[in-house]
Every structure is written in C-alpha cells, then in structure tokens.
Design an enzyme around this catalytic site. Structure first.
Site, PDB file in Angstrom:
ATOM      1  N   LYS A  37       0.912  -1.450   0.098  1.00  0.00           N
ATOM      2  CA  LYS A  37      -0.027  -0.219  -0.307  1.00  0.00           C
ATOM      3  C   LYS A  37       0.694   1.775   0.082  1.00  0.00           C
ATOM      4  O   LYS A  37       0.702   1.896  -0.766  1.00  0.00           O
ATOM      5  CB  LYS A  37      -0.800  -0.064   1.001  1.00  0.00           C
ATOM      6  CG  LYS A  37      -1.821   0.995   0.974  1.00  0.00           C
ATOM      7  CD  LYS A  37      -2.882   1.243   2.702  1.00  0.00           C
ATOM      8  CE  LYS A  37      -3.604   2.937   2.818  1.00  0.00           C
ATOM      9  NZ  LYS A  37      -4.365   2.655   3.901  1.00  0.00           N
ATOM     10  N   GLU A  62      10.807  -4.360   4.429  1.00  0.00           N
ATOM     11  CA  GLU A  62      10.638  -6.231   3.798  1.00  0.00           C
ATOM     12  C   GLU A  62      10.645  -6.097   1.969  1.00  0.00           C
ATOM     13  O   GLU A  62      11.313  -6.734   1.697  1.00  0.00           O
ATOM     14  CB  GLU A  62       9.755  -7.222   4.362  1.00  0.00           C
ATOM     15  CG  GLU A  62      10.140  -7.255   6.401  1.00  0.00           C
ATOM     16  CD  GLU A  62       9.312  -5.709   7.375  1.00  0.00           C
ATOM     17  OE1 GLU A  62       8.783  -4.799   6.281  1.00  0.00           O
ATOM     18  OE2 GLU A  62       9.368  -6.048   8.242  1.00  0.00           O
ATOM     19  N   GLY A  73      -5.424  -2.165   5.877  1.00  0.00           N
ATOM     20  CA  GLY A  73      -4.341  -2.834   4.542  1.00  0.00           C
ATOM     21  C   GLY A  73      -4.706  -3.662   4.927  1.00  0.00           C
ATOM     22  O   GLY A  73      -4.849  -4.638   3.728  1.00  0.00           O
ATOM     23  N   ARG A  74      -5.270  -4.395   6.584  1.00  0.00           N
ATOM     24  CA  ARG A  74      -5.747  -5.661   6.648  1.00  0.00           C
ATOM     25  C   ARG A  74      -7.406  -5.660   6.219  1.00  0.00           C
ATOM     26  O   ARG A  74      -7.976  -6.714   6.169  1.00  0.00           O
ATOM     27  CB  ARG A  74      -5.936  -5.821   8.069  1.00  0.00           C
ATOM     28  CG  ARG A  74      -6.525  -4.628   9.195  1.00  0.00           C
ATOM     29  CD  ARG A  74      -5.637  -4.591  10.245  1.00  0.00           C
ATOM     30  NE  ARG A  74      -6.655  -3.592  11.220  1.00  0.00           N
ATOM     31  CZ  ARG A  74      -5.600  -2.370  10.872  1.00  0.00           C
ATOM     32  NH1 ARG A  74      -4.627  -2.735  10.439  1.00  0.00           N
ATOM     33  NH2 ARG A  74      -6.024  -1.443  11.684  1.00  0.00           N
ATOM     34  N   GLU A  89      -4.135  -6.644  15.034  1.00  0.00           N
ATOM     35  CA  GLU A  89      -4.137  -5.653  14.211  1.00  0.00           C
ATOM     36  C   GLU A  89      -4.969  -4.439  14.478  1.00  0.00           C
ATOM     37  O   GLU A  89      -5.148  -3.047  15.329  1.00  0.00           O
ATOM     38  CB  GLU A  89      -3.420  -5.033  13.001  1.00  0.00           C
ATOM     39  CG  GLU A  89      -2.475  -4.329  12.624  1.00  0.00           C
ATOM     40  CD  GLU A  89      -2.300  -4.617  11.129  1.00  0.00           C
ATOM     41  OE1 GLU A  89      -0.580  -4.447  11.423  1.00  0.00           O
ATOM     42  OE2 GLU A  89      -2.357  -4.346  10.197  1.00  0.00           O
ATOM     43  N   HIS A 145      -4.673 -32.636  18.190  1.00  0.00           N
ATOM     44  CA  HIS A 145      -3.236 -33.401  18.395  1.00  0.00           C
ATOM     45  C   HIS A 145      -2.126 -32.311  19.921  1.00  0.00           C
ATOM     46  O   HIS A 145      -1.109 -33.225  19.348  1.00  0.00           O
ATOM     47  CB  HIS A 145      -2.817 -34.119  17.659  1.00  0.00           C
ATOM     48  CG  HIS A 145      -3.654 -35.230  17.318  1.00  0.00           C
ATOM     49  ND1 HIS A 145      -4.281 -36.646  17.965  1.00  0.00           N
ATOM     50  CD2 HIS A 145      -4.461 -35.421  16.721  1.00  0.00           C
ATOM     51  CE1 HIS A 145      -5.332 -37.129  17.140  1.00  0.00           C
ATOM     52  NE2 HIS A 145      -5.630 -36.494  16.359  1.00  0.00           N
ATOM     53  N   LYS A 203       9.869  -0.686  13.915  1.00  0.00           N
ATOM     54  CA  LYS A 203       9.714  -0.482  12.764  1.00  0.00           C
ATOM     55  C   LYS A 203      11.036   0.602  12.794  1.00  0.00           C
ATOM     56  O   LYS A 203      11.971   0.683  12.083  1.00  0.00           O
ATOM     57  CB  LYS A 203       8.423   0.246  11.766  1.00  0.00           C
ATOM     58  CG  LYS A 203       7.887  -1.113  11.634  1.00  0.00           C
ATOM     59  CD  LYS A 203       6.918  -0.340   9.699  1.00  0.00           C
ATOM     60  CE  LYS A 203       5.921  -1.373   9.806  1.00  0.00           C
ATOM     61  NZ  LYS A 203       4.778  -0.274   8.853  1.00  0.00           N
TER      62      LYS A 203
HETATM   63  O1  LIG Z   1       1.587  -2.516   2.744  1.00  0.00           O
HETATM   64  P1  LIG Z   1       2.172  -2.193   3.135  1.00  0.00           P
HETATM   65  O2  LIG Z   1       1.879  -1.271   2.717  1.00  0.00           O
HETATM   66  O3  LIG Z   1       3.762  -2.775   2.536  1.00  0.00           O
HETATM   67  O4  LIG Z   1       2.007  -2.110   4.728  1.00  0.00           O
HETATM   68  C1  LIG Z   1       2.077  -3.731   5.088  1.00  0.00           C
HETATM   69  C2  LIG Z   1       1.394  -4.024   6.395  1.00  0.00           C
HETATM   70  O5  LIG Z   1       2.101  -3.098   6.979  1.00  0.00           O
HETATM   71  C3  LIG Z   1       1.887  -2.743   8.090  1.00  0.00           C
HETATM   72  O6  LIG Z   1       1.321  -1.314   7.718  1.00  0.00           O
HETATM   73  C4  LIG Z   1       1.949  -3.336  10.152  1.00  0.00           C
HETATM   74  O7  LIG Z   1       3.463  -2.770   9.709  1.00  0.00           O
HETATM   75  C5  LIG Z   1      -0.096  -3.219   7.795  1.00  0.00           C
HETATM   76  O8  LIG Z   1      -1.095  -3.459   8.539  1.00  0.00           O
HETATM   77  C6  LIG Z   1       0.031  -3.613   6.718  1.00  0.00           C
HETATM   78  O9  LIG Z   1      -0.669  -4.378   5.705  1.00  0.00           O
END
Ligand SMILES: O=P(O)(O)OC[C@H]1O[C@](O)(CO)[C@@H](O)[C@@H]1O
Length: 550
Positions: free
Chosen positions: A206, A212, A267-268, A353, A384, A512
């Site tokens: 987003k 990452e 995002g979620r 979240e 199990h 972060k």
């Molecule tokens: O889509 P992006 O901006 O890479 O963010 C990834 C995820 O990181 C977050 O901001 C949490 O670190 C989430 O809310 C989001 O889904």
C-alpha cells in the site's frame, strides 16, 4: 460516547454475571429443547450455531441492548457512508465499497467511489486474462507460468489465504507463490522453484515503503535481471499494486503496470482491492468477482438484518461476552478443512491489528479488555497438539469451529472423519465428563479398583467450555467471501463496543523505527553503537552479530 463499562447494559451484564448462578450447558440443553434451533443465524451459505456458548436468552438481550447503547447502527451507517471514522489518520473506511456490484454507485461527497473501483477492477480483469491466456508474455516471449506476490501483512495474508482456500477453483491458471519474510530464505526458496523467463512478480505494498517488501523486490529484480541479462526485462516481469505511484516509479516499475487503490482501504481489509491481483491471476477474474459478490452479500446482510439475526453482530457480541464478562483472554479458531489452514493467520492481523488497542477513540484509556489473542490452525492438527489445554487447562478458551459440509472433489469418507471430529470436539467441550461417567468408563475398561480414585481427577472434564460452530455449505469463492466479510464486520462491531479506532495501527511503528537504526549498526564496517545508544541487552545482541565469524 461513554466508556463501555459505564453503559447501562454493560453494568447489567456484570450484575447478572455476579448474581446469576448458571446451570451447566448440559442442563440447559436438557431443559430447553428449542435452544439449538433458536441459537442459530444464517446468511450467504453460512450458519452460525452459537448454542454451545455460556449464555442464555437474557444475556443475549442485554448484549443486543449493549450494541444499541454503543450506537452500533449509526456507526455502521457512518462506515458505509464514507465518513472519516479512522479519526487518527483522518480517513474513510470503505473496503465495503470494493465489493459493490457492477453498475452500482457509491457516492461519497462529490465522488462516485464505485466508478474508481470498477475502473481498476476492469484493468485487473484485462491483465489477468492476458496473463492466463498467454497474451502477456515474458521478456523473451515465454508464457507466464509462475506469479510471485511480494508483500507482507495485509499485502500478503489475505491473498495467500484465499489462493490456498480456493486452490480447487484455479483451473489452468499460473502457479502463485507468496514471499513475505525478508530473511532471504523465503525469496530464495521461491526463486529456486521458478524459471525467470516465465515468472511474473507482483510487488504489493500500500505504502510502497515497507522495508521487507522493498528489500525482497530488489532481490527479485536482481535475480531476474542477472538471469535474463537485460534491465529492460523488468517491464514484462514486474507489476505493482500500491497507492504510491511515485515510489513505484522510483523502483523502476512503469506506472502503466501499476494497479492502484486508495487510502480509504486499510491494509488488513485490502484483499478485495487490487491487492487481490494474485487471487484474480490464480483463479481467474470471474472467480474473483464471485469472491467479491459473497462479501457484498454479507455486507448487505450486516447492513440490513436485525441485530438478533445478524451473523457478524452476533459473532461480535458473543466474543464480547466471552472476553469481557467470562474473562477469556484468547480466541481459538479451528478450521476443519485443510484449505482453510491460513485462515487463523489472516484473522490474527484482522483482529489483533484492529482491536489490539488500549486507548479509546478520544485518547483516554480503555477500561476493559480489548482484542483477545487470536490463535489456531487447522483443527485436526490442533486436537493433537493444544486441545488438551482447551479441554482441561485453567483458562477459558472460546473456540470457533469452522466446518464445510460439501466434501468438494475429495474422498467423502475422509471428509466425514474430519467433520465427525469437529462435531465431537464441540460436544466434548460443552458436555465434559462427570466423575460418575469417568468412574463407569474406567470400570468398564477394567481399570483396577485401587487405581480408580487416583485417576479420577485426571479423567474428569469440567465441560462448559464455549464454542461456536460456523458451518459453510461449501468452500467456494462466494461463501469464502461472505465468511471473511463476516469476520471483518465482527471485528468492526467489537471495536465499536470497546470504543477503539479499529483502523489504525500505530503500535507497529516503534519497532520499525528502531529496526532502521539497528540495521545500520549491524554493519561491521560502520561505527559500533555508542555505549549509551541502547540498553545493555540490546547493545550485547548488536555486538554479538557484528562479531560473528564470517
Ligand atoms: O502494504 P504495506 O504498506 O507494505 O504494509 C504492509 C503491512 O504493514 C502494516 O502497516 C503493519 O506493519 C500493516 O498494517 C500492513 O498490512
């Protein structure tokens, strides 16, 4: 909005909890033949049986009153109407608009949000048909056989969960892989299985600033360009999904190959947007549309059904009862279907979240427990592993058992075993085993009399451990869309009752920020952190890494 605990219905629920000595669930079922039939709600191919919860009609009436006192109806209207209910980020929350049907309008101020949504969806459809039909080819002319989604959190969990859940509906689409972890192993494992000539990367972020995702995307580009020997190959092998066109361009992806969405999609909650591109690539755009249609049908149910028959509202109120009045600190999700294996991980982000908050919307501290810890995996494996604790441990762990009636293309005899276990686990948690039953069982099994008394406490189950059974007619795109939307709305309703902003996530920021600083300090060629830069433990870890043998 007053604090939840100051609402009259909250106080009545507390009072009832203190003064009312409830009967066991066994007794309640025995005394009330209509209980199971009454404590059910159905919508969009999903039935919720909530009769095995530790509550009766009186508590339910109070919980419904609680929703009313928390002004749920107007909060639902505010969300669907595009009000900026994410107050800390001053944003609307309109993931519901992402699944509005073709031809619909969704006016928010001067804008028809639906027109924008449908324009992106049309571009996604064209692109997916090109890739799946072999018209979009790699740099050297090869057909795309593998799609690698690079994203994390909401840009990974939803599409990964859906692609796995609906794998039987993929037809002859490309193989889809997901890379989220930045440790090098994840991208390495996937690229080793792919041929760069026929691999398409979807960089999904987003913000397009997530460390990452960008690191993995750079690694993927280096792998691709290294193998194909031509920087120009990026144009045919990389597309982006983002709200940040400038950053996509900076990365080197032509914005003609970018699929956009909007800041009003959290995002979620984003799998319904262009973030769902890997779903549409894997399953085809028609199946993606069916997923959206299922979610839209659940939206309509949520928006219009009376609270007492409203599946997401009931799910939320039951959770509130368990968390805030029965003191449950966690919520187990147990899908009895291998394809729903990733659902708990998806729901973890959705719930924790969203509602893992300790201040109310106005910034004052909450005065009640908010999101429980959601956990779980595929139910049979869970039996199990950790079900021992759920049956006989010291904590109350409410369970959502999720079952699918139709075995699909699989062996019905095997499917029946899994379903039998779901039913049996819910029954066992509810019934328990009395001392008399345990004794009789031991005698029947020939346990020596002198051992029976010593074994008895170990073999008694208290019962009265609450669960929901969420039954899906079948696992198809429509029903899955409806299920996920039901959980989204459950999360929203819980947030309304707790009076938290379910749509921000400031709590992930500090880690972060610190990671960026620590990353620079791990470089053995950079100056070591000064003695006062960190606490002794953190400094020790950094020094250990810098000094590791190379
Ligand atoms: O889509 P992006 O901006 O890479 O963010 C990834 C995820 O990181 C977050 O901001 C949490 O670190 C989430 O809310 C989001 O889904």
């Amino acid at each position: 909005m007053p604090a939840p605990s100051s609402l009259a219905a909250w106080k009545s629920l507390q009072q009832r909890r203190r003064t009312h000595l409830p009967r066991s669930l066994r007794e309640r079922f025995a005394a009330d033949p209509g209980r199971a039939a009454r404590m059910q709600a159905s919508a969009c191919g999903i039935t919720l049986d909530y009769s095995k919860n530790l509550l009766d009609d009186d508590e339910l009436v109070l919980l419904l009153r609680l929703a009313d006192e928390a002004d749920l109806a107007s909060r639902i209207r505010a969300m669907f109407g595009g009000e900026r209910i994410n107050t800390t980020e001053v944003r609307a929350v309109l993931h519901v608009a992402l699944r509005c049907p073709p031809g619909a309008h969704w006016p928010v101020g001067d804008l028809d949000v639906a027109a924008e949504v449908h324009a992106v969806r049309a571009r996604m459809r064209t692109f997916c048909l090109q890739v799946r039909g072999g018209d979009w080819r790699g740099h050297g002319g090869e057909r795309i056989t593998d799609v690698v989604n690079i994203g994390i959190g909401g840009s990974d969990l939803g599409p990964a969960m859906v692609c796995e859940a609906l794998a039987d509906h993929a037809g002859d689409g490309p193989r889809v892989h997901f890379v989220s972890n930045v440790d090098g192993v994840h991208i390495g494992d996937v690229t080793r299985r792919c041929d760069p000539r026929s691999t398409l990367f979807v960089v999904a972020s987003k913000t397009f600033t997530t460390q990452e995702t960008l690191a993995n995307a750079h690694a993927a580009r280096a792998w691709l360009v290294g193998a194909l020997g031509d920087e120009a190959a990026v144009a045919r092998h990389f597309v982006a999904v983002s709200t940040n066109a400038a950053a996509v361009r900076d990365f080197g992806i032509d914005t003609a190959n970018m699929f956009g969405f909007w800041d009003w999609v959290g995002g979620r909650f984003s799998l319904w947007s262009a973030i769902g591109l890997p779903i549409a690539l894997a399953l085809g755009p028609d199946r993606f549309d069916e997923l959206l249609a299922g979610a839209h049908a659940m939206d309509e149910h949520f928006r219009t059904a009376p609270p007492a028959a409203n599946l997401p509202v009931l799910m939320a109120l039951l959770a509130i009862w368990n968390v805030n009045f029965l003191d449950a600190a966690s919520q187990l999700v147990a899908p009895y279907h291998q394809r729903l294996h990733r659902l708990p991980a998806y729901l973890q982000q959705l719930d924790m979240e969203s509602n893992g908050k300790s201040v109310r919307r106005d910034g004052t501290p909450v005065d009640c427990r908010t999101s429980p810890i959601l956990w779980g995996e595929q139910g049979i494996n869970g039996q199990h592993a950790y079900f021992q604790l759920v049956h006989q441990g010291t904590q109350l762990v409410p369970v959502d058992f999720i079952g699918v009636l139709d075995p699909g293309r699989e062996d019905e005899a095997l499917h029946r075993i899994a379903f039998a276990n779901l039913v049996a686990q819910a029954e066992a948690l509810m019934r328990g085993k009395t001392a008399a039953e345990a004794e009789a069982e031991m005698r029947a099994a020939g346990v020596p009399e002198e051992r029976i008394a010593a074994l008895l406490p170990h073999r008694v189950f208290s019962g009265d451990r609450p669960s929901n059974v969420v039954l899906l007619e079948r696992l198809d795109p429509f029903t899955l869309g409806a299920l996920v939307a039901a959980y989204e709305h459950r999360t929203f309703v819980q947030g309304v009752i707790w009076d938290v902003n379910s749509f921000d996530q400031w709590g992930v920021e500090l880690g972060k920020q610190l990671a960026a600083r620590v990353l620079a300090e791990l470089d053995p060629h950079a100056a070591a952190p000064s003695a006062d830069a960190h606490d002794a433990s953190t400094r020790g870890l950094i020094e250990r890494y810098r000094a590791r043998p190379r």
